[in-house]
Design a protein around this motif. Structure first.
Motif, PDB file in Angstrom:
ATOM      1  N   ARG A  55       0.832  -1.209   0.000  1.00  0.00           N
ATOM      2  CA  ARG A  55       0.000   0.000   0.000  1.00  0.00           C
ATOM      3  C   ARG A  55       0.867   1.260   0.000  1.00  0.00           C
ATOM      4  N   THR A  56       1.993   1.201   0.674  1.00  0.00           N
ATOM      5  CA  THR A  56       2.912   2.341   0.661  1.00  0.00           C
ATOM      6  C   THR A  56       3.434   2.596  -0.743  1.00  0.00           C
ATOM      7  N   ILE A  57       3.883   1.542  -1.405  1.00  0.00           N
ATOM      8  CA  ILE A  57       4.391   1.673  -2.767  1.00  0.00           C
ATOM      9  C   ILE A  57       3.308   2.177  -3.703  1.00  0.00           C
ATOM     10  N   GLU A  58       2.077   1.681  -3.523  1.00  0.00           N
ATOM     11  CA  GLU A  58       0.947   2.116  -4.353  1.00  0.00           C
ATOM     12  C   GLU A  58       0.746   3.626  -4.252  1.00  0.00           C
ATOM     13  N   VAL A  59       0.743   4.144  -3.026  1.00  0.00           N
ATOM     14  CA  VAL A  59       0.517   5.578  -2.805  1.00  0.00           C
ATOM     15  C   VAL A  59       1.650   6.404  -3.385  1.00  0.00           C
ATOM     16  N   LEU A  60       2.890   6.032  -3.102  1.00  0.00           N
ATOM     17  CA  LEU A  60       4.032   6.821  -3.562  1.00  0.00           C
ATOM     18  C   LEU A  60       4.176   6.778  -5.084  1.00  0.00           C
ATOM     19  N   THR A  61       3.871   5.640  -5.680  1.00  0.00           N
ATOM     20  CA  THR A  61       3.908   5.538  -7.141  1.00  0.00           C
ATOM     21  C   THR A  61       2.876   6.468  -7.767  1.00  0.00           C
ATOM     22  N   GLU A  62       1.687   6.527  -7.160  1.00  0.00           N
ATOM     23  CA  GLU A  62       0.630   7.401  -7.671  1.00  0.00           C
ATOM     24  C   GLU A  62       1.007   8.871  -7.494  1.00  0.00           C
ATOM     25  N   VAL A  63       1.638   9.208  -6.395  1.00  0.00           N
ATOM     26  CA  VAL A  63       2.075  10.586  -6.169  1.00  0.00           C
ATOM     27  C   VAL A  63       3.080  11.001  -7.232  1.00  0.00           C
ATOM     28  N   ALA A  64       4.039  10.137  -7.532  1.00  0.00           N
ATOM     29  CA  ALA A  64       5.032  10.440  -8.567  1.00  0.00           C
ATOM     30  C   ALA A  64       4.359  10.626  -9.925  1.00  0.00           C
ATOM     31  N   ARG A  65       3.348   9.797 -10.208  1.00  0.00           N
ATOM     32  CA  ARG A  65       2.636   9.920 -11.487  1.00  0.00           C
ATOM     33  C   ARG A  65       1.912  11.250 -11.572  1.00  0.00           C
ATOM     34  N   LEU A  66       1.231  11.633 -10.483  1.00  0.00           N
ATOM     35  CA  LEU A  66       0.478  12.878 -10.478  1.00  0.00           C
ATOM     36  C   LEU A  66       1.387  14.098 -10.603  1.00  0.00           C
ATOM     37  N   LEU A  67       2.585  13.993 -10.062  1.00  0.00           N
ATOM     38  CA  LEU A  67       3.534  15.105 -10.120  1.00  0.00           C
ATOM     39  C   LEU A  67       4.358  15.108 -11.403  1.00  0.00           C
ATOM     40  N   HIS A  68       4.194  14.057 -12.208  1.00  0.00           N
ATOM     41  CA  HIS A  68       4.941  13.920 -13.471  1.00  0.00           C
ATOM     42  C   HIS A  68       6.457  13.922 -13.224  1.00  0.00           C
ATOM     43  N   ILE A  69       6.869  13.185 -12.209  1.00  0.00           N
ATOM     44  CA  ILE A  69       8.301  13.074 -11.936  1.00  0.00           C
ATOM     45  C   ILE A  69       8.684  11.602 -11.861  1.00  0.00           C
ATOM     46  N   ASP A  70       9.967  11.338 -11.990  1.00  0.00           N
ATOM     47  CA  ASP A  70      10.464   9.975 -11.864  1.00  0.00           C
ATOM     48  C   ASP A  70      10.352   9.519 -10.414  1.00  0.00           C
ATOM     49  N   GLU A  71      10.015   8.255 -10.228  1.00  0.00           N
ATOM     50  CA  GLU A  71       9.872   7.728  -8.871  1.00  0.00           C
ATOM     51  C   GLU A  71      11.152   7.899  -8.060  1.00  0.00           C
TER      52      GLU A  71
END
Length: 241
Positions: A62-78
């Motif tokens: 769940r942590t990875i899911e949230v952080l991956t989505e945040v990176a996608r929304l910010l248009h930045i590399d994970e």
């Protein structure tokens, strides 16, 4: 998982097993009870260890899911996300709170809303924005499906104008509990408690125009600005606005 973490997890499982085994001995009583407890302890240890490992795995996912989505929304590399989230102390604190909240819920919609709240804060970590996102995080963590249903029911209720002199006598503002129940009878049993929770979180506001009544069920309510923002986070599936 590190050796130290494995040892801690194993010790925790041993303690839990010993506690359960002791309980079994007490329930059965005497020497027979003690023997039953001792015999089941190894089995319980392995079972609890497996369960603890699974719980840790789910929380990690769940942590990875949230952080991956945040990176996608910010248009930045994970790979760049940790630097962004650690660039501000208050943002880092909010990140920690959101991760913990996401780990604790099986509701994917709530985790998605938490991701959007964190991405919104990371995009502009101004103090005021962080304050609002912190309130949203707390509210998302506290509400459940019935609260969301209630908010959707009163979503179209008219808010009372900020300046009461602008309120028209002919205009209806907000919805009472009875009106909410008329729209969604399934909310009736827990309605007062649901309303109290939403009001305590600042997600709904009274539209009673200063009129004092003896019961909240008689007062009309509408979504607050914070409540409308929260609903927006819950229903969005695209980019940040």
């Amino acid at each position: 998982m590190s050796v130290e973490d494995s040892e801690k997890l194993s010790n925790a499982a041993e303690i839990a097993s010993a506690t359960i085994a002791t309980g079994a001995g007490i329930a059965i009583g005497g020497t027979a009870g003690a023997l039953v407890g001792a015999a089941t302890a190894p089995v319980l240890t392995h079972a609890l260890l497996a369960l603890s490992t699974r719980v840790q795995s789910v929380r990690h996912e769940r942590t990875i899911e949230v952080l991956t989505e945040v990176a996608r929304l910010l248009h930045i590399d994970e790979a760049d996300l940790p630097h962004v989230l650690a660039s501000d102390e208050r943002l880092l604190e909010l990140t920690s709170r959101i991760i913990l909240a996401a780990q604790d819920t099986s509701n994917a919609t709530k985790r998605s809303a938490l991701s959007r709240a964190l991405a919104t804060a990371a995009a502009d970590p101004a103090p005021a924005r962080l304050d609002i996102c912190g309130l949203l995080q707390s509210a998302i963590a506290e509400i459940d499906a019935p609260h969301v249903r209630f908010m959707y029911v009163i979503e179209d209720a008219e808010n009372l104008p900020a300046i009461l002199d602008l309120a028209l006598d002919s205009q209806r503002y907000g919805l009472s509990l009875q009106q909410v129940f008329g729209r969604d009878p399934g909310l009736q049993e827990g309605g007062p408690g649901i309303l109290q929770k939403l009001h305590s979180l600042g997600l709904v506001e009274s539209c009673a125009r200063g009129i004092s009544t003896t019961a909240d069920r008689d007062k009309p309510y509408a979504l607050s600005d914070l409540g409308r923002r929260l609903l927006q986070l819950l229903r969005e599936d695209g980019e940040l606005s």
